[in-house]
Design an enzyme around this catalytic site. Structure first.
Site, PDB file in Angstrom:
ATOM      1  N   GLY A 217       0.833  -1.197   0.000  1.00  0.00           N
ATOM      2  CA  GLY A 217       0.000   0.000   0.000  1.00  0.00           C
ATOM      3  C   GLY A 217       0.868   1.246   0.000  1.00  0.00           C
TER       4      GLY A 217
ATOM      5  CB  CYS B 274       5.013   2.042   7.329  1.00  0.00           C
ATOM      6  SG  CYS B 274       4.600   3.557   6.465  1.00  0.00           S
ATOM      7  CG  LEU B 275       6.539   0.915   1.287  1.00  0.00           C
ATOM      8  CD1 LEU B 275       5.995   1.251  -0.089  1.00  0.00           C
ATOM      9  CD2 LEU B 275       7.660  -0.112   1.191  1.00  0.00           C
TER      10      LEU B 275
ATOM     11  CG  HIS C  70       0.448   6.940   5.393  1.00  0.00           C
ATOM     12  ND1 HIS C  70       1.609   7.319   6.033  1.00  0.00           N
ATOM     13  CD2 HIS C  70       0.567   5.612   5.164  1.00  0.00           C
ATOM     14  CE1 HIS C  70       2.389   6.264   6.192  1.00  0.00           C
ATOM     15  NE2 HIS C  70       1.786   5.202   5.680  1.00  0.00           N
TER      16      HIS C  70
ATOM     17  CD  GLN D 227       3.350   5.749   2.648  1.00  0.00           C
ATOM     18  OE1 GLN D 227       2.372   5.240   2.115  1.00  0.00           O
ATOM     19  NE2 GLN D 227       4.340   5.023   3.166  1.00  0.00           N
TER      20      GLN D 227
ATOM     21  CG  HIS E  99      -0.746   1.420   7.383  1.00  0.00           C
ATOM     22  ND1 HIS E  99       0.192   0.917   8.268  1.00  0.00           N
ATOM     23  CD2 HIS E  99      -0.050   2.203   6.510  1.00  0.00           C
ATOM     24  CE1 HIS E  99       1.390   1.405   7.949  1.00  0.00           C
ATOM     25  NE2 HIS E  99       1.269   2.175   6.883  1.00  0.00           N
ATOM     26  CD  GLU E 100      -1.084   2.464   2.800  1.00  0.00           C
ATOM     27  OE1 GLU E 100      -0.558   3.586   2.714  1.00  0.00           O
ATOM     28  OE2 GLU E 100      -0.439   1.429   3.062  1.00  0.00           O
TER      29      GLU E 100
HETATM   30 NI    NI Z   1       2.554   3.270   5.627  1.00  0.00          NI
END
Ligand code: NI
Length: 169
Positions: free
Chosen positions: A46, A91-92, A137, A51, A133-134
């Site tokens: 995701g 998470c990236l 962000h 991000q 989660h997304e």
């Molecule tokens: Ni993330």
């Protein structure tokens, strides 16, 4: 194919609250396509626009095993949620760290697609966790906000050190 730079914690830009998408134009489609390229390349399941330093309410996901089930959620809203579930999340933007987070088990979401068409979907399990989660962000929130200050500070210090080393290299 275009890869976008992924911001990493504790970059303050990750704390920006994203604004609604109002134009469903070619620029938006290019952004979605670039976000998929970036997510698959990372690799991740995701990615929220926040991000990649674009502060619009947009996220892409693909939780399928063979990476053939791309999902785009624009201006997503949670209509209802049910139950609780704990899952280890990564998470990236917080590379290399995984922590247990408690979230709703089932959610019903309304969002728009790339053409601005509204749709609703029900999600549970990993899909529900990933959407929540997304969506965090887009509010400037990260999964490390759910863990203790002590743990979060430890992760922050380690990542800051890595960023300094990378800058020198
Ligand atoms: Ni993330």
């Amino acid at each position: 194919m275009a890869l976008l730079n992924i911001l990493e914690f504790p970059d303050p830009r990750l704390r920006t609250r994203a604004e609604a998408v109002t134009k469903f134009d070619e620029e938006l489609k290019t952004l979605v396509s670039d976000m998929f390229d970036t997510m698959y390349e990372a690799p991740g399941i995701g990615l929220a626009a926040t991000q990649v330093d674009v502060h619009k309410r947009l996220l892409v996901m693909d939780i399928s095993e063979h990476k053939n089930d791309p999902m785009v959620l624009i201006n997503p809203e949670i209509l209802s949620s049910e139950g609780e579930e704990e899952m280890d999340e990564g998470c990236l933007s917080v590379p290399g760290y995984y922590e247990t987070v408690r979230r709703a088990e089932k959610i019903r979401v309304r969002a728009q697609d790339q053409n601005g068409e509204f749709f609703e979907l029900d999600a549970d399990g990993l899909k529900a966790v990933c959407i929540q989660h997304e969506m965090d962000h887009l509010e400037g929130k990260l999964f490390v906000d759910y863990i203790s200050n002590l743990k979060r500070d430890r992760i922050r210090k380690k990542l800051e050190k890595q960023h300094k080393q990378a800058a020198r290299a």
